[in-house]
Design a protein around this motif. Structure first.
Motif, PDB file in Angstrom:
ATOM      1  N   ILE A 150       0.762  -1.270  -0.077  1.00 12.40           N
ATOM      2  CA  ILE A 150      -0.065   0.108   0.013  1.00 12.40           C
ATOM      3  C   ILE A 150       0.765   1.395   0.055  1.00 12.40           C
ATOM      4  O   ILE A 150       1.917   1.322   0.789  1.00 12.40           O
ATOM      5  N   ASP A 151       0.558   2.204  -1.132  1.00 15.21           N
ATOM      6  CA  ASP A 151       1.428   3.340  -1.020  1.00 15.21           C
ATOM      7  C   ASP A 151       0.516   4.538  -0.709  1.00 15.21           C
ATOM      8  O   ASP A 151      -0.621   4.812  -1.367  1.00 15.21           O
ATOM      9  N   SER A 152       0.601   4.948   0.680  1.00 14.36           N
ATOM     10  CA  SER A 152      -0.345   5.854   1.037  1.00 14.36           C
ATOM     11  C   SER A 152       0.365   6.923   1.935  1.00 14.36           C
ATOM     12  O   SER A 152       1.045   6.862   2.947  1.00 14.36           O
ATOM     13  N   LEU A 153       0.200   8.422   1.346  1.00 13.80           N
ATOM     14  CA  LEU A 153       0.821   9.420   2.227  1.00 13.80           C
ATOM     15  C   LEU A 153       0.083   9.465   3.655  1.00 13.80           C
ATOM     16  O   LEU A 153       0.647   9.890   4.643  1.00 13.80           O
ATOM     17  N   ILE A 154      -1.088   9.340   3.765  1.00  6.27           N
ATOM     18  CA  ILE A 154      -2.110   9.214   5.412  1.00  6.27           C
ATOM     19  C   ILE A 154      -1.346   8.333   5.881  1.00  6.27           C
ATOM     20  O   ILE A 154      -1.003   8.581   7.181  1.00  6.27           O
ATOM     21  N   LEU A 155      -1.229   6.939   5.815  1.00  5.42           N
ATOM     22  CA  LEU A 155      -0.886   5.861   6.417  1.00  5.42           C
ATOM     23  C   LEU A 155       0.680   6.036   6.774  1.00  5.42           C
ATOM     24  O   LEU A 155       1.106   5.824   8.082  1.00  5.42           O
ATOM     25  N   SER A 156       1.455   6.532   5.898  1.00  6.34           N
ATOM     26  CA  SER A 156       2.897   6.788   6.016  1.00  6.34           C
ATOM     27  C   SER A 156       3.096   7.831   7.130  1.00  6.34           C
ATOM     28  O   SER A 156       3.956   7.848   8.076  1.00  6.34           O
ATOM     29  N   ARG A 157       2.239   8.825   7.247  1.00 10.51           N
ATOM     30  CA  ARG A 157       2.285  10.052   8.132  1.00 10.51           C
ATOM     31  C   ARG A 157       1.922   9.507   9.507  1.00 10.51           C
ATOM     32  O   ARG A 157       2.455   9.621  10.621  1.00 10.51           O
ATOM     33  N   ILE A 158       0.818   8.444   9.658  1.00 10.80           N
ATOM     34  CA  ILE A 158       0.517   7.846  10.893  1.00 10.80           C
ATOM     35  C   ILE A 158       1.646   6.944  11.274  1.00 10.80           C
ATOM     36  O   ILE A 158       1.977   6.769  12.676  1.00 10.80           O
ATOM     37  N   LEU A 215      10.531   4.004   7.991  1.00  4.50           N
ATOM     38  CA  LEU A 215       9.514   4.482   6.846  1.00  4.50           C
ATOM     39  C   LEU A 215       8.624   3.402   6.632  1.00  4.50           C
ATOM     40  O   LEU A 215       8.891   2.258   6.325  1.00  4.50           O
ATOM     41  N   LYS A 216       7.212   3.822   6.800  1.00 11.63           N
ATOM     42  CA  LYS A 216       6.144   2.801   6.497  1.00 11.63           C
ATOM     43  C   LYS A 216       5.377   3.494   5.266  1.00 11.63           C
ATOM     44  O   LYS A 216       4.980   4.705   5.120  1.00 11.63           O
ATOM     45  N   PHE A 217       4.981   2.504   4.404  1.00  7.53           N
ATOM     46  CA  PHE A 217       3.858   2.743   3.452  1.00  7.53           C
ATOM     47  C   PHE A 217       4.346   3.673   2.394  1.00  7.53           C
ATOM     48  O   PHE A 217       3.619   4.333   1.775  1.00  7.53           O
ATOM     49  N   LYS A 218       5.833   3.885   2.056  1.00 11.24           N
ATOM     50  CA  LYS A 218       6.360   4.528   1.113  1.00 11.24           C
ATOM     51  C   LYS A 218       7.775   3.829   0.795  1.00 11.24           C
ATOM     52  O   LYS A 218       8.337   3.467   1.836  1.00 11.24           O
ATOM     53  N   ALA A 219       8.056   4.347  -0.328  1.00  7.02           N
ATOM     54  CA  ALA A 219       9.470   3.673  -0.689  1.00  7.02           C
ATOM     55  C   ALA A 219       9.772   2.246  -0.385  1.00  7.02           C
ATOM     56  O   ALA A 219      10.901   1.746   0.143  1.00  7.02           O
ATOM     57  N   VAL A 220       8.829   1.488  -0.629  1.00  8.65           N
ATOM     58  CA  VAL A 220       8.810  -0.020  -0.170  1.00  8.65           C
ATOM     59  C   VAL A 220       9.641  -0.857  -1.607  1.00  8.65           C
ATOM     60  O   VAL A 220       9.174  -0.475  -2.774  1.00  8.65           O
ATOM     61  N   GLY A 221      10.382  -1.759  -1.236  1.00 10.81           N
ATOM     62  CA  GLY A 221      11.061  -2.511  -2.480  1.00 10.81           C
ATOM     63  C   GLY A 221      10.585  -3.960  -2.331  1.00 10.81           C
ATOM     64  O   GLY A 221      10.061  -4.587  -1.297  1.00 10.81           O
TER      65      GLY A 221
END
Length: 260
Positions: A150-158, A215-221
């Protein structure tokens, strides 16, 4: 900000091709790509040479002689060659989604280094990616850590947090400022064979006063399936790691300074 993307590899040209192809699809390209090669055969060089013709940015092949598993030295040589301000390190058996570099750039902060996440692909989905070029999706079968897709700015901020410990260290998706890598002398070349070199690097960065951004929900390989590396050196390497922890070390004796 100039990003140097370091891609580690050893004798798996098909997986490296997947990684390099995924870099070509990035929405924001890095400033340069450096393939940190721990002594692969000539066929890997041929793959890199073929991609040099496709890249509009520098693609550098940093090769060292095959004298066993020397990942630390290979990475250090690539860091020494890097001309970017910021370094992102990935394994050469990963598919990088199109926003991978963009997400790392947006989450780079002074005084911090970044631990990125990964998705573990099973054998079947890995084979489809390697042989057919079929990119995995969230509905593909045989995927571990599926939620990381999941690529999500909201979830990443949380869910993105500061975790100033070495738990859940993943050297396959790691980012830091080049000046910070040099400050702690890069990777510790006392490590030979698989195990603990990434965690020991994290400990030295923390001891140098930096913070780890988890870092979560962003920049995942997406990690392609393969058999595990030999654990023969694990106990020796763990002793090196424990020495760094107990003595609160922030600098290793033999590291990137050998090549600067």
């Amino acid at each position: 900000m100039k990003v140097s993307l370091i891609v580690t590899t050893y004798n798996w040209k098909d997986a490296l091709s997947v990684t390099l192809n995924s870099i070509l699809s990035q929405k924001i390209m890095p400033f340069e790509v450096i393939v940190a090669d721990d002594g692969s055969r000539e066929d890997t060089k041929e793959v890199v040479d073929s991609f040099i013709l496709k890249f509009t940015i520098p693609l550098i092949h940093s090769w060292q002689e095959d004298c066993g598993f020397r990942l630390a030295a290979s990475r250090n040589k690539a860091i020494a060659k890097a001309s970017g301000d910021y370094i992102v390190i990935v394994d050469g058996d990963m598919y990088l989604p199109p926003k991978f570099i963009e997400s790392h750039i947006k989450n780079a902060k002074k005084g911090h280094f970044v631990q990125g996440g990964r998705v573990l692909l099973g054998e079947e989905v890995s084979e489809n990616l390697l042989l057919k070029g079929v990119r995995p999706c969230i509905f593909s079968k045989g995927i571990r850590n599926r939620h990381n897709m999941i690529d999500s700015l909201i979830l990443s901020r949380i869910f993105t947090t500061i975790r100033n410990n070495d738990r859940s260290t993943r050297g396959c998706n790691f980012a830091l400022w080049r000046e910070d890598a040099i400050r702690v002398n890069g990777y510790n070349e006392a490590f030979e064979g698989w195990g603990r070199e990434d965690s020991e690097m994290v400990v030295r960065l923390l001891n140098a006063g930096l913070s780890r951004l988890y870092l979560k929900f962003k920049a995942v390989g997406y990690h392609i399936y393969h058999s595990e590396n030999s654990r023969a050196q694990l106990q020796i390497n763990n002793d090196i790691y424990l020495k760094t922890v107990s003595e609160n070390l922030s600098f290793c004796k033999k590291g990137v300074s050998e090549y600067l």
